[in-house]
Design a protein around this motif. Structure first.
Motif, PDB file in Angstrom:
ATOM      1  N   MET A 255      44.999  54.166  37.285  1.00 32.45           N
ATOM      2  CA  MET A 255      43.940  53.769  38.204  1.00 32.45           C
ATOM      3  C   MET A 255      44.524  53.215  39.492  1.00 32.45           C
ATOM      4  SD  MET A 255      40.576  51.370  37.546  1.00 32.45           S
ATOM      5  CE  MET A 255      41.454  49.812  37.476  1.00 32.45           C
ATOM      6  N   SER A 256      44.165  53.855  40.588  1.00 32.24           N
ATOM      7  CA  SER A 256      44.494  53.369  41.919  1.00 32.24           C
ATOM      8  C   SER A 256      43.186  53.050  42.611  1.00 32.24           C
ATOM      9  CB  SER A 256      45.284  54.431  42.705  1.00 32.24           C
ATOM     10  OG  SER A 256      45.500  54.009  44.041  1.00 32.24           O
ATOM     11  N   ALA A 257      42.806  51.769  42.575  1.00 40.11           N
ATOM     12  CA  ALA A 257      41.530  51.324  43.136  1.00 40.11           C
ATOM     13  C   ALA A 257      41.713  49.905  43.653  1.00 40.11           C
ATOM     14  CB  ALA A 257      40.426  51.388  42.094  1.00 40.11           C
ATOM     15  N   PRO A 258      42.292  49.754  44.821  1.00 38.74           N
ATOM     16  CA  PRO A 258      42.640  48.412  45.318  1.00 38.74           C
ATOM     17  C   PRO A 258      41.448  47.514  45.602  1.00 38.74           C
ATOM     18  CG  PRO A 258      42.961  50.077  47.030  1.00 38.74           C
ATOM     19  CD  PRO A 258      42.699  50.811  45.765  1.00 38.74           C
ATOM     20  N   MET A 259      40.238  48.071  45.785  1.00 39.23           N
ATOM     21  CA  MET A 259      39.070  47.263  46.125  1.00 39.23           C
ATOM     22  C   MET A 259      38.207  46.911  44.918  1.00 39.23           C
ATOM     23  SD  MET A 259      37.790  48.964  49.734  1.00 39.23           S
ATOM     24  CE  MET A 259      36.482  47.734  49.879  1.00 39.23           C
ATOM     25  N   VAL A 260      38.590  47.348  43.714  1.00 34.67           N
ATOM     26  CA  VAL A 260      37.749  47.117  42.544  1.00 34.67           C
ATOM     27  C   VAL A 260      37.633  45.621  42.276  1.00 34.67           C
ATOM     28  CG1 VAL A 260      39.611  47.256  40.840  1.00 34.67           C
ATOM     29  CG2 VAL A 260      37.278  47.869  40.196  1.00 34.67           C
ATOM     30  N   GLU A 261      36.399  45.175  42.033  1.00 32.28           N
ATOM     31  CA  GLU A 261      36.148  43.763  41.801  1.00 32.28           C
ATOM     32  C   GLU A 261      35.230  43.526  40.613  1.00 32.28           C
ATOM     33  OE1 GLU A 261      32.544  43.548  45.116  1.00 32.28           O
ATOM     34  OE2 GLU A 261      34.537  42.812  45.617  1.00 32.28           O
ATOM     35  N   ASN A 262      34.677  44.575  40.056  1.00 26.96           N
ATOM     36  CA  ASN A 262      33.769  44.451  38.915  1.00 26.96           C
ATOM     37  C   ASN A 262      34.195  45.462  37.867  1.00 26.96           C
ATOM     38  OD1 ASN A 262      31.600  44.485  37.080  1.00 26.96           O
ATOM     39  ND2 ASN A 262      30.120  43.965  38.664  1.00 26.96           N
ATOM     40  N   GLN A 294      38.220  44.733  25.269  1.00 22.59           N
ATOM     41  CA  GLN A 294      37.115  44.492  26.185  1.00 22.59           C
ATOM     42  C   GLN A 294      37.638  43.773  27.422  1.00 22.59           C
ATOM     43  OE1 GLN A 294      33.212  43.258  24.524  1.00 22.59           O
ATOM     44  NE2 GLN A 294      34.298  42.971  22.602  1.00 22.59           N
ATOM     45  N   LEU A 295      37.186  44.244  28.560  1.00 20.29           N
ATOM     46  CA  LEU A 295      37.540  43.607  29.821  1.00 20.29           C
ATOM     47  C   LEU A 295      36.266  43.461  30.630  1.00 20.29           C
ATOM     48  CD1 LEU A 295      39.893  42.641  31.713  1.00 20.29           C
ATOM     49  CD2 LEU A 295      39.772  44.910  32.743  1.00 20.29           C
ATOM     50  N   ARG A 296      36.046  42.288  31.157  1.00 22.84           N
ATOM     51  CA  ARG A 296      34.850  42.064  31.966  1.00 22.84           C
ATOM     52  C   ARG A 296      35.151  41.061  33.068  1.00 22.84           C
ATOM     53  NH1 ARG A 296      34.073  38.976  27.328  1.00 22.84           N
ATOM     54  NH2 ARG A 296      33.348  36.823  27.657  1.00 22.84           N
ATOM     55  N   THR A 297      34.289  41.067  34.064  1.00 26.89           N
ATOM     56  CA  THR A 297      34.426  40.173  35.202  1.00 26.89           C
ATOM     57  C   THR A 297      33.512  38.984  35.026  1.00 26.89           C
ATOM     58  OG1 THR A 297      34.852  42.092  36.608  1.00 26.89           O
ATOM     59  CG2 THR A 297      34.331  40.028  37.705  1.00 26.89           C
ATOM     60  N   ARG A 318      51.602  51.633  19.759  1.00 23.26           N
ATOM     61  CA  ARG A 318      51.433  51.835  21.195  1.00 23.26           C
ATOM     62  C   ARG A 318      51.645  50.514  21.923  1.00 23.26           C
ATOM     63  NH1 ARG A 318      48.731  55.710  23.673  1.00 23.26           N
ATOM     64  NH2 ARG A 318      49.883  54.837  25.434  1.00 23.26           N
ATOM     65  N   ASN A 319      52.177  50.611  23.102  1.00 23.77           N
ATOM     66  CA  ASN A 319      52.291  49.458  23.976  1.00 23.77           C
ATOM     67  C   ASN A 319      50.980  49.316  24.730  1.00 23.77           C
ATOM     68  OD1 ASN A 319      52.833  47.688  26.157  1.00 23.77           O
ATOM     69  ND2 ASN A 319      55.012  48.135  26.006  1.00 23.77           N
ATOM     70  N   PHE A 324      46.461  50.553  29.298  1.00 22.96           N
ATOM     71  CA  PHE A 324      45.500  50.069  30.277  1.00 22.96           C
ATOM     72  C   PHE A 324      46.218  49.361  31.424  1.00 22.96           C
ATOM     73  CE2 PHE A 324      43.328  50.100  26.179  1.00 22.96           C
ATOM     74  CZ  PHE A 324      42.139  50.743  26.471  1.00 22.96           C
ATOM     75  N   PRO A 325      45.822  49.629  32.661  1.00 27.58           N
ATOM     76  CA  PRO A 325      46.372  48.890  33.803  1.00 27.58           C
ATOM     77  C   PRO A 325      45.577  47.605  34.029  1.00 27.58           C
ATOM     78  CG  PRO A 325      44.979  50.677  34.591  1.00 27.58           C
ATOM     79  CD  PRO A 325      44.966  50.751  33.090  1.00 27.58           C
TER      80      PRO A 325
END
Length: 497
Positions: A255-262, A294-297, A318-319, A324-325
């Motif tokens: 994932m290359s998404a420098p502006m992701v915030e949510n 699970q990942l959340r903001t 698996r590592n 996941f990044p």
């Protein structure tokens, strides 16, 4: 008093138009005397072609003139596909504002292709097509998705259909929002023909092993899938990304998404073993498997939740960092199905990876009936020296432990956390069968007394707070608390942990 059903019937009944103003009456048809523009405005407010057709039975001009054909917004619900194609061929306007179709009966594959072509000829700004069931469909025979030049929003709910793009053309120059459910297609090829796409929803799109989203305009991405092998995202404007899916054993995300915030991720990996960092995972991989990630903001930070369970067989390691990044994590929530085994080593392992967290929440499986007896060579205590290790957790301030049983290894973990982190608040909620007089509860209190800079609380399983009071006769040695204390409870409750 009128019954509710009687009131509903009375309120929904249409007001009388005029004496004899319905077909078969003796009076004049006053509605038919209205100007076409007025009649069309009335039909527009009905918002549904079926309702417009029923209204046509009231007025001769509505019935015979087919004024509904001039509406810019058409809604079709519960219309047989044969009648629907006939109706679409009668539409007078060549460019619609909205076309909304929902077919609940069975429809053959070739009829779907014909329906899409008919919809494309009407060139709507907003398009929604929902097809509940397709008969005679062949997964290997694709249906060409025609171009919609003016469409800004397209919603397709297609029953297991294979969509393809035409060899030439097939552009969506104005499309900003696209939602596709239960179909299969080349996501990369479709996205490349949508130069203004901002919102993309891919819901249970079967047959897509890797979701590839390369777009300079996408701001919101929703992916819900049965199972994925990979996600590849290059989206410089992406701000919101939701992912819910089972993931395969070889899953990876780029994932290359420098502006992701949510971010909102929920991924299940049944039967897969994980190591958070290979260098620290000596013996861990033989013991634990990852169940859910699970990942959340929340606020300005990210919360990572990991479901980890005891495993009895070896499948594949698996590592987790390779899968996941992860962004910078503020809160780490660990849900452990430990079954009575020592879990301090795996917790320490994970803390070594996310050593900048501010809050650690640890939830232990409350079912004490699942506890197992560790054999002498059980790997749960690995690495053997985890109790004496020191790692830097300078950001960790808050620790919450739920279903604390007070076992020796749990007390050792509590000591380690106080030793390695500048804790300011520690909350322990006891397991259901553990009381204030238990040895583990008293040992936890002794640790709290030895660390007066932290605000510490112990609660019973039902939420009553435990208060420890040292009798005046109890002595202190070298400034540390003795085991002499009496226990009382107050009715204050702890919230959910």
């Amino acid at each position: 008093m009128e019954t509710r059903s009687r009131r509903r019937r009375r309120l929904s009944a249409p007001p009388p138009l005029c004496q004899g103003g319905v077909p078969g009456g003796s009076g004049p048809d006053r509605i038919s005397e209205l100007h076409d523009d007025v009649l069309i405005q009335i039909l527009r407010r009905l918002r549904c072609a079926a309702a417009a057709a029923r209204a046509s039975a009231v007025s001769r001009r509505w019935r015979e003139g087919g004024l509904w054909r001039h509406l810019p917004e058409l809604y079709f619900r519960g219309v047989a596909h044969g009648d629907l194609e006939d109706a679409l061929s009668q539409v007078a306007l060549q460019k619609l504002s909205l076309l909304d179709i929902e077919i609940t009966d069975r429809i053959p594959t070739e009829a779907v292709a014909s329906l899409l072509s008919a919809a494309a000829r009407l060139d709507p700004v907003e398009l929604s097509i929902v097809i509940a069931w397709v008969v005679g469909s062949d997964d290997f025979v694709p249906i060409v998705l025609p171009s919609f030049a003016r469409a800004t929003s397209i919603t397709l709910r297609l029953h297991d259909l294979h969509l393809s793009m035409p060899a030439q053309g097939g552009e969506f120059p104005a499309l900003e929002r696209l939602s596709i459910r239960s179909g299969t297609f080349d996501a990369g090829a479709l996205i490349s023909r949508c130069p203004r796409l901002r919102v993309l929803e891919l819901i249970y799109c079967w047959g897509i092993e890797t979701i590839t989203v390369h777009s300079a305009t996408i701001e919101e991405l929703l992916v819900i899938s049965d199972q994925l092998q990979g996600v590849d995202i290059v989206a410089p404007r992406l701000k919101k990304f939701t992912l819910h899916s089972d993931v395969s054993v070889d899953f990876s995300m780029s994932m290359s998404a420098p502006m992701v915030e949510n971010l909102s991720w929920k991924c299940w990996s049944h039967g897969h073993f994980i190591t958070a960092a290979v260098a620290l995972a000596v013996g861990i991989e033989e013991m634990w498997r990852l169940v859910c990630t699970q990942l959340r903001t929340e606020g300005s930070g990210f919360i990572l939740g990991l479901g980890i369970a005891r495993s009895h067989s070896m499948i594949q390691v698996r590592n987790l960092q390779e899968m996941f990044p992860f962004p910078k994590i503020s809160v780490l929530e660990l849900c452990l199905d430990a079954r009575g085994h020592v879990y301090g080593g795996v917790v320490l392992n994970l803390l070594g990876v996310w050593n900048a967290i501010r809050t650690l929440k640890l939830v232990i499986d409350p079912d004490m009936l699942k506890e197992e007896v560790c054999p002498l060579d059980c790997p749960c205590g690995q690495p053997e020296n985890w109790r004496s290790q020191n790692i830097s957790l300078m950001g960790l301030e808050v620790v919450e432990i739920k279903n604390f049983k007070g076992s020796g290894h749990e007390i050792d973990l509590l000591k380690l956390l106080f030793r390695c982190a500048p804790l300011t608040k520690v909350t322990v909620k006891l397991a259901s069968k553990v009381g204030p007089s238990s040895r583990g509860c008293k040992d936890a209190y002794e640790i709290f007394k030895a660390n007066p800079s932290a605000e510490c609380h112990i609660y019973l399983h039902r939420g009553n707070k435990i208060i420890f009071v040292d009798p005046p006769s109890c002595s202190r040695r070298s400034g540390t608390a003795t085991s002499c204390s009496i226990l009382t409870c107050e009715s204050s409750r702890i919230g959910r942990m």
